[in-house]
Design an enzyme around this catalytic site. Structure first.
Site: not given
Ligand SMILES: *Cc1c(COP(=O)(O)O)cnc(C)c1O
Length: 390
Positions: A39, A138, A261, A309
């Site tokens: 992702k 979550r 800055y 930047m």
């Molecule tokens: C991002 C994610 C992972 C991978 O997690 P890592 O800590 O990067 O290994 C696995 N399962 C879910 C549901 C995630 O959101």
């Protein structure tokens, strides 16, 4: 001056080391499959190149967050991989999900009902994964919702679930009581179901031992060379990502003069600074101003003044080797976690913040003076004791 000197900063990704990290996870989990978490553009490294490299290493299961990410990955890895979309299906993404043959992760009764409708209206609907929440609060079905869902055979079979999964909140800390609680809750929930393969562990979860591996693990950060646990000594990983900032100018500053800055830094002594061609637009956080550091020839060079930047200044007074315009200063790399902790963030965020402007180099590191040494132990200022990767 270096012969191939450019003012553009570079993100260098070592795909051999990515494959090495994949292989070590594979060894650790034995028969469990690996569903790679790619992702957020493979944690900022580039989903297309990373996807292809992992596919080459044998990976056939991938997780992305959104349908759009899934489509990009599909174009990279071709038709023979399962791509799951963690954030679930939505009406607007329906076309992309079906068109790219993506498999939605079903996180709630609402998503289940929506996707059952879609599935019943098409030929060969994609399989899904069911995500239950076991204590993180979550995404995922909560306990009550899941009981209701598990009893609804019609809904269950309309969704064609291939996997039941959950996600650990505290896996980096092997002694945290929530790990065992989540494991128990996950097993209890799974027991209500027809036999379905299970998946619980992220990278850190793979270090919790066999009971946490089930039939698939879902590593992300460990593939990309980031330490996943609070006991990094146990982790055999190799560095995958470095951010290389070219030295545009070297300046000698008199004691008492200010830098950058807001004149937020005043030279405490006569000093020499390097003006680097990388700034917050490239992923050097403003929070690193007067706080973070990079390395030049494996020596820590502190950030002085506010990160701007396109430009960052570092103190190179105490570095004696090869200081020249066109040389490169290294961010991330072996000091990823230390760089993150000095400014109060985490390695994950440091990776995903890599800027769009960076030249992206996926080739083999060349051997030149500009090349950061990656093999020597490196302990920066107040090192938090991270084991050096190989
Ligand atoms: C991002 C994610 C992972 C991978 O997690 P890592 O800590 O990067 O290994 C696995 N399962 C879910 C549901 C995630 O959101």
């Amino acid at each position: 001056m270096q012969p191939s000197y450019s003012t553009r900063p570079t993100m260098r990704v070592n795909l051999d080391n990515l494959r090495y990290n994949y292989e070590t996870i594979k060894k650790r989990v034995g028969n469990a499959k690996i569903g790679a978490s790619v992702k957020a553009d493979a944690y900022g490294l580039g989903a297309t190149q990373v996807g292809r490299a992992l596919y080459g290493a044998g990976c056939r299961i991938f997780f992305v967050a959104t349908a759009g990410e899934g489509k990009i990955l599909r174009d990279s890895v071709g038709p023979n991989s399962a791509i799951y979309v963690l954030n679930g299906p939505s009406p607007r993404d329906k076309g992309v999900l079906l068109g790219a043959k993506l498999k939605p992760v079903i996180n709630s009764l609402e998503q289940a009902q929506f996707w059952a409708q879609v599935s019943n209206s098409v030929n060969e609907p994609p399989y899904t994964a069911i995500h239950i929440d076991t204590g993180m609060n979550r995404l995922g079905f909560d306990e009550e919702e899941f009981k209701e869902f598990a009893r609804d055979k019609k809904l269950w079979s309309a969704l064609n679930p291939e996997w039941v999964m959950s996600h650990l909140a505290c896996a980096p800390d092997k002694d945290h009581p929530l790990n065992a609680q989540q494991l128990a809750k996950f097993k209890r929930a799974a027991a209500q179901l027809p036999m379905t393969p299970l998946s619980l562990a992220n990278t850190a979860g793979t270090y919790l031992g066999k009971p946490y591996h089930f039939q698939m693990v879902r590593p992300g950060i460990g593939l990309y060379g980031g330490y996943a646990t609070n006991t990094p000594e146990q982790e055999d990983i190799r560095t995958v990502v470095t951010l290389l900032a070219p030295i545009l100018q070297i300046r000698n500053i008199n004691k008492g003069e200010s830098i950058g800055y807001n004149a937020s830094y005043t030279a405490p002594r006569d000093m020499q600074i390097a003006v680097l061609g990388a700034g917050y637009a490239d992923g050097i956080p403003v929070l690193a101003s007067n706080k973070g550091y990079a390395t030049l020839h494996d020596e820590a060079v502190p950030v002085v003044g506010r990160v701007s930047m396109d430009i960052t200044m570092v103190d190179i007074t105490d570095v004696h080797m090869h200081k020249e315009v066109g040389g490169v200063v290294v961010f991330r790399g072996d000091q990823l976690e230390n760089e993150a902790s000095e400014i109060g963030t985490i390695n994950y965020e440091m990776l995903t913040r890599m800027g769009q402007r960076l030249r992206r180099d996926y080739g083999k590191p060349e051997k030149s003076n500009a090349q950061p040494a990656r093999q020597k132990p490196f302990k920066p200022s107040k090192s938090s004791g991270y084991q050096k990767r190989r």
